[in-house]
Structures are given as structure tokens and as C-alpha cells.
Design a protein around this motif. Structure first.
Motif, PDB file in Angstrom:
ATOM      1  N   SER A 217       0.886  -1.127  -0.005  1.00 36.62           N
ATOM      2  CA  SER A 217       0.051  -0.164   0.197  1.00 36.62           C
ATOM      3  C   SER A 217       0.645   1.286  -0.053  1.00 36.62           C
ATOM      4  O   SER A 217       0.521   2.274  -0.638  1.00 36.62           O
ATOM      5  CB  SER A 217      -0.751  -0.019   1.338  1.00 36.62           C
ATOM      6  N   LYS A 218       2.086   1.244   0.723  1.00 33.23           N
ATOM      7  CA  LYS A 218       2.849   2.392   0.788  1.00 33.23           C
ATOM      8  C   LYS A 218       3.456   2.636  -0.601  1.00 33.23           C
ATOM      9  O   LYS A 218       3.671   3.721  -1.173  1.00 33.23           O
ATOM     10  CB  LYS A 218       4.026   2.120   1.785  1.00 33.23           C
ATOM     11  N   PHE A 219       3.939   1.455  -1.223  1.00 35.14           N
ATOM     12  CA  PHE A 219       4.896   1.685  -2.429  1.00 35.14           C
ATOM     13  C   PHE A 219       3.641   2.039  -3.347  1.00 35.14           C
ATOM     14  O   PHE A 219       4.088   2.989  -4.380  1.00 35.14           O
ATOM     15  CB  PHE A 219       5.410   0.166  -2.905  1.00 35.14           C
ATOM     16  N   ALA A 220       2.747   1.475  -3.657  1.00 36.36           N
ATOM     17  CA  ALA A 220       1.504   1.900  -4.549  1.00 36.36           C
ATOM     18  C   ALA A 220       1.101   3.485  -4.372  1.00 36.36           C
ATOM     19  O   ALA A 220       1.112   4.265  -5.702  1.00 36.36           O
ATOM     20  CB  ALA A 220       0.384   0.806  -4.294  1.00 36.36           C
ATOM     21  N   GLY A 221       0.866   3.743  -3.158  1.00 34.36           N
ATOM     22  CA  GLY A 221       0.437   5.059  -3.068  1.00 34.36           C
ATOM     23  C   GLY A 221       1.591   5.917  -3.593  1.00 34.36           C
ATOM     24  O   GLY A 221       1.389   7.186  -4.006  1.00 34.36           O
ATOM     25  N   TYR A 222       2.771   5.747  -3.194  1.00 42.73           N
ATOM     26  CA  TYR A 222       3.746   6.356  -3.543  1.00 42.73           C
ATOM     27  C   TYR A 222       4.064   6.550  -4.899  1.00 42.73           C
ATOM     28  O   TYR A 222       4.134   7.853  -5.505  1.00 42.73           O
ATOM     29  CB  TYR A 222       5.132   6.001  -2.945  1.00 42.73           C
ATOM     30  N   VAL A 223       3.978   5.501  -5.804  1.00 45.24           N
ATOM     31  CA  VAL A 223       4.310   5.527  -7.090  1.00 45.24           C
ATOM     32  C   VAL A 223       2.988   6.186  -8.020  1.00 45.24           C
ATOM     33  O   VAL A 223       3.217   6.950  -9.047  1.00 45.24           O
ATOM     34  CB  VAL A 223       4.809   4.310  -7.827  1.00 45.24           C
ATOM     35  N   LYS A 224       1.776   6.024  -7.355  1.00 38.71           N
ATOM     36  CA  LYS A 224       0.813   6.775  -8.091  1.00 38.71           C
ATOM     37  C   LYS A 224       0.787   7.990  -8.191  1.00 38.71           C
ATOM     38  O   LYS A 224       0.487   8.727  -9.273  1.00 38.71           O
ATOM     39  CB  LYS A 224      -0.689   6.208  -7.155  1.00 38.71           C
ATOM     40  N   MET A 225       1.360   8.792  -7.029  1.00 36.94           N
ATOM     41  CA  MET A 225       1.465  10.185  -7.263  1.00 36.94           C
ATOM     42  C   MET A 225       2.717  10.778  -7.672  1.00 36.94           C
ATOM     43  O   MET A 225       2.849  11.867  -7.641  1.00 36.94           O
ATOM     44  CB  MET A 225       1.138  10.739  -5.700  1.00 36.94           C
ATOM     45  N   ASN A 226       3.727   9.966  -7.710  1.00 37.70           N
ATOM     46  CA  ASN A 226       5.053  10.387  -8.134  1.00 37.70           C
ATOM     47  C   ASN A 226       5.784   9.768  -9.216  1.00 37.70           C
ATOM     48  O   ASN A 226       6.698  10.212  -9.590  1.00 37.70           O
ATOM     49  CB  ASN A 226       5.771  10.353  -6.609  1.00 37.70           C
ATOM     50  N   MET A 227       5.471   8.740 -10.022  1.00 34.49           N
ATOM     51  CA  MET A 227       5.973   7.895 -10.842  1.00 34.49           C
ATOM     52  C   MET A 227       5.354   7.758 -11.963  1.00 34.49           C
ATOM     53  O   MET A 227       4.071   7.357 -11.987  1.00 34.49           O
ATOM     54  CB  MET A 227       6.908   6.633 -10.286  1.00 34.49           C
ATOM     55  N   PRO A 228       5.942   7.675 -13.117  1.00 32.25           N
ATOM     56  CA  PRO A 228       7.307   8.030 -13.546  1.00 32.25           C
ATOM     57  C   PRO A 228       7.557   9.231 -13.006  1.00 32.25           C
ATOM     58  O   PRO A 228       6.948  10.264 -13.030  1.00 32.25           O
ATOM     59  CB  PRO A 228       7.459   7.796 -14.968  1.00 32.25           C
ATOM     60  N   PHE A 229       9.087   9.443 -12.831  1.00 30.42           N
ATOM     61  CA  PHE A 229       9.771  10.307 -12.090  1.00 30.42           C
ATOM     62  C   PHE A 229       9.486  11.828 -12.821  1.00 30.42           C
ATOM     63  O   PHE A 229       9.325  11.750 -14.201  1.00 30.42           O
ATOM     64  CB  PHE A 229      11.357  10.464 -12.015  1.00 30.42           C
ATOM     65  N   GLY A 230       8.828  12.905 -12.212  1.00 33.54           N
ATOM     66  CA  GLY A 230       8.424  14.088 -12.612  1.00 33.54           C
ATOM     67  C   GLY A 230       6.783  14.275 -12.560  1.00 33.54           C
ATOM     68  O   GLY A 230       6.609  15.328 -12.470  1.00 33.54           O
ATOM     69  N   VAL A 231       6.209  13.270 -12.161  1.00 31.67           N
ATOM     70  CA  VAL A 231       4.656  13.504 -12.349  1.00 31.67           C
ATOM     71  C   VAL A 231       4.360  14.025 -10.684  1.00 31.67           C
ATOM     72  O   VAL A 231       5.191  13.928  -9.853  1.00 31.67           O
ATOM     73  CB  VAL A 231       3.903  12.314 -12.572  1.00 31.67           C
TER      74      VAL A 231
ATOM     75  N   GLU B  69      -0.908  16.196  -9.247  1.00 30.15           N
ATOM     76  CA  GLU B  69      -1.917  16.872 -10.026  1.00 30.15           C
ATOM     77  C   GLU B  69      -1.923  16.408 -11.346  1.00 30.15           C
ATOM     78  O   GLU B  69      -2.568  16.735 -12.445  1.00 30.15           O
ATOM     79  CB  GLU B  69      -1.203  18.305 -10.335  1.00 30.15           C
ATOM     80  N   ASN B  70      -1.005  15.545 -11.697  1.00 32.13           N
ATOM     81  CA  ASN B  70      -0.879  14.943 -13.122  1.00 32.13           C
ATOM     82  C   ASN B  70      -0.506  13.472 -12.941  1.00 32.13           C
ATOM     83  O   ASN B  70       0.324  12.850 -13.795  1.00 32.13           O
ATOM     84  CB  ASN B  70      -0.035  15.684 -14.291  1.00 32.13           C
ATOM     85  N   PRO B  71      -1.059  12.468 -12.298  1.00 31.05           N
ATOM     86  CA  PRO B  71      -0.729  11.110 -12.058  1.00 31.05           C
ATOM     87  C   PRO B  71      -0.984  10.498 -13.476  1.00 31.05           C
ATOM     88  O   PRO B  71      -1.720  10.493 -14.354  1.00 31.05           O
ATOM     89  CB  PRO B  71      -1.610  10.287 -10.939  1.00 31.05           C
ATOM     90  N   GLN B  72       0.255   9.628 -13.731  1.00 31.89           N
ATOM     91  CA  GLN B  72       0.033   8.761 -14.888  1.00 31.89           C
ATOM     92  C   GLN B  72      -0.258   7.282 -14.747  1.00 31.89           C
ATOM     93  O   GLN B  72      -0.824   6.596 -15.792  1.00 31.89           O
ATOM     94  CB  GLN B  72       1.439   8.703 -15.509  1.00 31.89           C
ATOM     95  N   LEU B  73      -0.066   6.879 -13.573  1.00 34.67           N
ATOM     96  CA  LEU B  73      -0.577   5.345 -13.239  1.00 34.67           C
ATOM     97  C   LEU B  73      -1.920   5.063 -12.949  1.00 34.67           C
ATOM     98  O   LEU B  73      -2.389   5.948 -11.880  1.00 34.67           O
ATOM     99  CB  LEU B  73       0.186   4.720 -12.348  1.00 34.67           C
ATOM    100  N   THR B  74      -2.530   4.237 -13.100  1.00 35.10           N
ATOM    101  CA  THR B  74      -4.028   4.038 -12.625  1.00 35.10           C
ATOM    102  C   THR B  74      -3.801   3.143 -11.211  1.00 35.10           C
ATOM    103  O   THR B  74      -2.693   2.840 -10.898  1.00 35.10           O
ATOM    104  CB  THR B  74      -4.599   2.862 -13.786  1.00 35.10           C
ATOM    105  N   ASP B  75      -4.837   3.081 -10.604  1.00 31.47           N
ATOM    106  CA  ASP B  75      -4.474   2.550  -9.132  1.00 31.47           C
ATOM    107  C   ASP B  75      -4.154   1.013  -9.381  1.00 31.47           C
ATOM    108  O   ASP B  75      -3.440   0.327  -8.553  1.00 31.47           O
ATOM    109  CB  ASP B  75      -6.091   2.442  -8.436  1.00 31.47           C
TER     110      ASP B  75
END
Length: 346
Positions: A256-270, A273-279
Motif C-alpha cells: 500500500s505504501k509503495f503503490a500510493g507512493y508511485v501513484k502520485m510520483n512516478m514515473p519521475f516528474g509527475v 496534479e497529473n498522475p500517470q498510473l492507474t490504481d
């Protein structure tokens, strides 16, 4: 003659009034037709009103204090050094550190983005307001020094520092400075990691591998080892598994920590406000990365109260009847409902 002029003047006024009335009628005609049309076609009642989603305003997330305010602090230099340590940890205390050699070469900001300031980037804004606290993982009271040592020993797979050491004092000073605007006992909006919702299924490492290969290898490489900086002291992009990555006692080893982290921050630069990964992609990616080999941490004394273990903590024993595999990959909702039902029974 004067009588004629008077009649002529009255005629002009009358003609002007008639023109204005004519223009008014011409303008009102389409409006009246529109009104009649709307009246005839207006529904007697609005259907499916309950299906209209409620308006949800964008919540303003907390931001770090301006760096311009740092010079007002009595310990300005210590705070600045602390920020430098958070951003470039490996340079000073990594495996080739200039001051100590006690960590795996990661920087604190590899997990706490932008020096611990980024919204939903696992930032530090709520630390000052909530420490010291009794942490359920240890069952003991922990202050900010203990919190930092937890990261050093888990995410950086290294050794702890004493609270009297300059580097520890500096890191603590910076983290406390970041949280100066947060009310005691409160949490800043957007601090820590985004609380992503559980899926209705288990997270899928095989699907996660495909996501990793398409979105992550350009920075972290296909072997997960990241890219070492030219100076050989730290990483441009950190390793996500292997001997120099975070160990299995780190927070990011929980899906849950890894998924929440990458959801809002990865790929690097997102960002949020502009998440690229779906849940789904975030969960599957987390499952793949955390299925890969990494250092092991002695977790014997973690979670002394079994009922306090997070649902996605993957190491037994547990207070519930679910397997280690389900605690690691899910589905997590049945575990959540089980605990909720136990509270109802009690």
C-alpha cells in the motif's frame, strides 16, 4: 408658423416612440418563443438525480515553509546542513561518505521527495506536530531522532546515529523546521504517502513486470539496480531491489505504501496534479518490485501487539486467519472486513 413647428415636433417625438416600441417588440419576440419552447419541454421531474456525482473541490495541500524564512532561525546553519544531508545523504554518510560510511548509498529524498517537501511525496511536514509518539511498530515512545534512525536502519539499510552527533542534530533540525506551521497533533494535508484504495483482487507481480519494463527501466534499469553517479558515492536513480536497496523492514516494502507512493510520483516528474498510473497499475507495479530480492531486516521485535499489524504487513504471526501471501499481495478487503467485524463483535 409656430403652430406648424409645434405639430411637427410632436410628430417627430411620436415617431421616435413608435420606433422604440417596434424595436422592443422585435427583440422580445425570439425571447418569448424561447420561453414557450422551454416551458413546453421542461421535464416535470429530474430523473436519476442520485446518479449525479457530488461536487468535490480540489483540496489544497500543505506546502513547506519558504526557504527565505530559514535565515530567521537561530540555528540556520544547522538547518541548512540538515537539508543538504536529506537531499544528498549518500555523499556524507553513504558507503563512500565523507563523514561516515553507514548506509547503502540511497538518499533520504529518494523516498522523501524534494528534500521531504513534496505533497504526497512522503514529506516531513507532519513530523514535528506528531513526535514524540508511541509507535505501534515498536510499542515504544519514539522521538524525531528515533524516527530518523528507523529510516537509516530500514530504508537505507544502515546503522543508527546517536542524537548527539552533528549529522543527526542537523537532520532533526531541518525536519522540525519543515513542520513549524502544523498545529500540534494535526497532520498536514498531503503529508506522508497517498492512501490508495484497496483493489477487489490481489496485486499481480506478473502484470507489474510489464508496467515496470515499459515505464521504469529508463531510470532504474531492467535489473533494478538504478544508475550510480559518476562520483561513485550515490545514485542518480536509486536501486529498487538488490543488496543496495531498502530492506524488507522498510515502509515501502508494504504494497500500500509503495503503490500510493508511485501513484502520485512516478514515473519521475509527475505529481498528484497529473498522475500517470492507474490504481491497478500502481498496485501491480508495487507487487512486482516488492517480490524481488532485497536485504532482510531482523523484525523479531516489530509489532508486539499482533492486532496492530498493518493489513499488508507480509510477515506473520497474525491475529487473523489469513496467510502471509494474502497479507503481502491481497486481496486486502477481506482482511479489512474481518478486523472490522471483530470490532463489531467486541
Amino acid at each position: 408658423m409656430k403652430q406648424d413647428e409645434k405639430l411637427f415636433k410632436e410628430a417627430r417625438i411620436t415617431l421616435t416612440i413608435l420606433k422604440l416600441l417596434l424595436l422592443l417588440l422585435v427583440g422580445l419576440f425570439p425571447i418569448s418563443k424561447f420561453y414557450i419552447f422551454i416551458s413546453e419541454n421542461w421535464p416535470e421531474k429530474i430523473e436519476n438525480l442520485e446518479n449525479i456525482p457530488p461536487y468535490e473541490p480540489i483540496k489544497k495541500l500543505a506546502s513547506a515553509p519558504s526557504s527565505k524564512r530559514m535565515h530567521r532561525a537561530d540555528n540556520e546553519e544547522l538547518i541548512k546542513y540538515g537539508e543538504e544531508l536529506i537531499r544528498n545523504t549518500a555523499y556524507y554518510i553513504g558507503f563512500k561518505g565523507t563523514e561516515k560510511q553507514i548506509t547503502n548509498g540511497l538518499n533520504c529524498q529518494n523516498c522523501h521527495l524534494d528534500g521531504g517537501q513534496k505533497p504526497w511525496g512522503n514529506n516531513y511536514l507532519s513530523v514535528a506536530a506528531n513526535y514524540p509518539q508511541i509507535r505501534k511498530r515498536s510499542g515504544k515512545e519514539t522521538d524525531v531522532y528515533g524516527r530518523i534512525n528507523g529510516c537509516l536502519q530500514r530504508s537505507l539499510n544502515g546503522l543508527p546515529m546517536d542524537s548527539t552527533e552533528k549529522e543527526m542534530k542537523a537532520m532533526a533540525a531541518y525536519i522540525l523546521w519543515l513542520g513549524q506551521d502544523v498545529t500540534k497533533g494535526k497532520k498536514a494535508a498531503g503529508s506522508k504517502v497517498y492512501p490508495i484504495e484497496f483493489l477487489d483482487r490481489a496485486a499481480d507481480p506478473i502484470a507489474g513486470k510489464s508496467i515496470y519494463e515499459s515505464k521504469c527501466t529508463s531510470c532504474h534499469q531492467s535489473n533494478g539496480k538504478g544508475f550510480l553517479a559518476a562520483d561513485g558515492r550515490s545514485f542518480v536513480y536509486p536501486p529498487l531491489w538488490g543488496s543496495l536497496s531498502y530492506n524488507d523492514g522498510a515502509g515501502l516494502y508494504r504494497l500500500s505504501k509503495f503503490a500510493g507512493y508511485v501513484k502520485m510520483n512516478m514515473p519521475f516528474g509527475v505529481s498528484h496534479e497529473n498522475p500517470q498510473l492507474t490504481d491497478e497499475e500502481a498496485w501491480d507495479l508495487a507487487a512486482y518490485v516488492d517480490s524481488m530480492p532485497r536485504p532482510e531486516k531482523d523484525k523479531t521485535n516489530d509489532w508486539p501487539n499482533l492486532a496492530d499489524k498493518p493489513i499488508d504487513h507480509p510477515f506473520g504471526p497474525f491475529a487473523d486467519p489469513f496467510s502471509e501471501n494474502q497479507h503481502k499481495y491481497g486481496p486486502f478487503k477481506p482482511i479489512k472486513y474481518w478486523y472490522e467485524n471483530q470490532k463489531t463483535i467486541q
